[in-house]
Design an enzyme around this catalytic site. Structure first.
Site, PDB file in Angstrom:
ATOM      1  N   GLU A 145      73.583 -34.030  74.456  1.00 54.41           N
ATOM      2  CA  GLU A 145      73.367 -35.471  74.234  1.00 54.41           C
ATOM      3  C   GLU A 145      74.707 -36.173  74.316  1.00 54.41           C
ATOM      4  OE1 GLU A 145      71.895 -36.594  70.329  1.00 54.41           O
ATOM      5  OE2 GLU A 145      73.223 -35.200  69.307  1.00 54.41           O
ATOM      6  N   TYR A 172      71.608 -41.820  57.413  1.00 56.57           N
ATOM      7  CA  TYR A 172      71.444 -43.222  57.779  1.00 56.57           C
ATOM      8  C   TYR A 172      70.385 -43.391  58.849  1.00 56.57           C
ATOM      9  CZ  TYR A 172      74.162 -42.728  62.158  1.00 56.57           C
ATOM     10  OH  TYR A 172      74.594 -42.381  63.412  1.00 56.57           O
ATOM     11  N   LYS A 176      70.419 -37.128  60.689  1.00 56.91           N
ATOM     12  CA  LYS A 176      71.222 -38.322  60.996  1.00 56.91           C
ATOM     13  C   LYS A 176      72.203 -38.543  59.839  1.00 56.91           C
ATOM     14  CE  LYS A 176      70.575 -42.809  63.306  1.00 56.91           C
ATOM     15  NZ  LYS A 176      71.512 -42.582  64.399  1.00 56.91           N
ATOM     16  N   LEU A 217      70.114 -35.225  68.029  1.00 60.49           N
ATOM     17  CA  LEU A 217      69.370 -36.135  67.169  1.00 60.49           C
ATOM     18  C   LEU A 217      68.075 -36.510  67.895  1.00 60.49           C
ATOM     19  CD1 LEU A 217      69.685 -37.863  64.492  1.00 60.49           C
ATOM     20  CD2 LEU A 217      69.930 -39.762  66.087  1.00 60.49           C
TER      21      LEU A 217
HETATM   22  N1  PDD Z   1      72.933 -43.608  67.148  1.00 58.99           N
HETATM   23  N2  PDD Z   1      72.059 -39.122  69.364  1.00 58.99           N
HETATM   24  C1  PDD Z   1      73.032 -39.526  68.535  1.00 58.99           C
HETATM   25  C2  PDD Z   1      74.110 -38.569  68.166  1.00 58.99           C
HETATM   26  C3  PDD Z   1      73.018 -40.844  68.036  1.00 58.99           C
HETATM   27  O1  PDD Z   1      73.979 -41.247  67.176  1.00 58.99           O
HETATM   28  C4  PDD Z   1      71.988 -41.744  68.438  1.00 58.99           C
HETATM   29  C5  PDD Z   1      71.905 -43.157  67.942  1.00 58.99           C
HETATM   30  C6  PDD Z   1      70.992 -41.269  69.312  1.00 58.99           C
HETATM   31  C7  PDD Z   1      69.839 -42.140  69.773  1.00 58.99           C
HETATM   32  O2  PDD Z   1      68.871 -42.328  68.743  1.00 58.99           O
HETATM   33  P1  PDD Z   1      67.984 -43.649  68.680  1.00 58.99           P
HETATM   34  O3  PDD Z   1      67.317 -43.795  70.001  1.00 58.99           O
HETATM   35  O4  PDD Z   1      67.017 -43.386  67.595  1.00 58.99           O
HETATM   36  O5  PDD Z   1      68.919 -44.807  68.406  1.00 58.99           O
HETATM   37  C8  PDD Z   1      71.059 -39.950  69.752  1.00 58.99           C
HETATM   38  C9  PDD Z   1      72.889 -44.895  66.501  1.00 58.99           C
HETATM   39  C10 PDD Z   1      72.442 -46.023  67.354  1.00 58.99           C
HETATM   40  C11 PDD Z   1      74.206 -45.143  65.780  1.00 58.99           C
HETATM   41  O6  PDD Z   1      74.736 -44.172  65.261  1.00 58.99           O
HETATM   42  O7  PDD Z   1      74.657 -46.279  65.671  1.00 58.99           O
END
Ligand code: PDD
Length: 279
Positions: free
Chosen positions: A176, A33, A144, A200
């Site tokens: 993270e 996703y 992701k 991620l």
């Molecule tokens: N999640 N690490 C993880 C495990 C995450 O699920 C996310 C973001 C990030 C940050 O990535 P980005 O800056 O590209 O949003 C890091 C999204 C927002 C979610 O699962 O809803």
């Protein structure tokens, strides 16, 4: 107007969007996703999100031929131009006639996209509490994947402890958050763990590092020991939907002076200005 979503080639009301119970996304969590913000109708860093999507798709051996323009054309009808929203995009390995772990012979991916409003997150300005927890997720955190059970259980454990985020620990190092990337200010320098299979590769993380470089904020991509995090003057977690969130309490101990710190304030101002400059 009924909320419209996109499902495998058609736009239809959310309530009419249905997939088979034999879809591999439902049976196996076999899919990936993206979460892509759109500020007043403008998709934020779309190319970067699609590059990461393609990396995730390659990582699960499900490459798609869509160009960035193809994706933009799919998302455009879902977007409003008068508020902040995000696109949720999910691609699964689709319907298979029987449940079998091996890939089906014929794969027709299920592609689903919907658009939701971004609710302002109070923690972004007030700060949040966080707790460190053992990272019980799998080894391919750079993908992701929709298979988010590890992340969900960790986030819920944090919520149960009165915290808004879990900060995850592997082999004595913090990597993270359950749904965010991690930053710390150590001896005046901004540090974030390097990209690897353990995190991620966040788009917000990339933007923060670009802004740091452009505005002479000293930074480094480096591992952070759990002990070092406990001595950080500032801790932030960052994601597309919550942006840069200061952590003011970690494991029940105040971080810095217990308020959002000056480096966070500077970076938050820079990010808000950058977003405005794109509109
Ligand atoms: N999640 N690490 C993880 C495990 C995450 O699920 C996310 C973001 C990030 C940050 O990535 P980005 O800056 O590209 O949003 C890091 C999204 C927002 C979610 O699962 O809803």
């Amino acid at each position: 107007m009924t909320e419209q979503v996109y499902l495998s080639g058609a736009y239809l009301p959310l309530a009419d969007a249905k997939v088979s119970v034999l879809d591999r996304g439902f049976l196996f969590g076999d899919g990936v996703y993206e979460v892509i913000p759109a500020y007043y109708g403008r998709l934020f860093r779309l190319e970067d999100h699609i590059t990461r999507l393609n990396n995730s798709l390659n990582g699960i051996r499900l490459p798609l031929p869509h160009s960035v323009a193809d994706w933009e054309a799919i998302f455009r009808p879902l977007l409003a131009d008068d508020r902040d929203q995000y696109i949720y995009l999910q691609v699964t390995r689709g319907y298979a006639p029987k449940r079998d772990h091996g890939f089906p012979e014929q794969v027709v991916p299920t592609i689903f996209a919907m658009c939701s409003d971004i609710a302002p997150f109070a923690g972004r300005v007030n700060g949040i509490k966080a707790v460190t927890l053992d990272d019980t997720r799998w080894q391919l955190c750079n993908i992701k994947a929709i298979t988010l059970l590890g992340n969900i259980l960790l986030r819920q454990e944090a919520l149960d402890q009165g915290c808004a985020e879990a900060i995850l620990v592997r082999n004595g190092y913090v990597v993270e958050g359950a749904a965010s990337n991690l930053f710390a200010v150590l001896d005046g320098e901004l540090i974030t763990p390097p990209k690897s299979h353990e995190i991620l590769p966040g788009i917000t993380r990339d933007v923060i590092l670009e802004l740091a470089a452009a505005h002479n904020i000293p930074y480094q991509e480096d591992i952070i020991a759990l002990e070092a995090l406990h001595n950080a003057s500032e801790i932030w977690v960052a994601s597309s939907t919550r942006e840069i969130v200061p952590v003011i309490e970690l494991d029940g101990q105040q971080v810095g002076d217990g308020k959002p710190g000056p480096v966070w304030k500077r970076m938050d101002d820079l990010l808000q200005a950058y977003k405005t400059s794109l509109s």
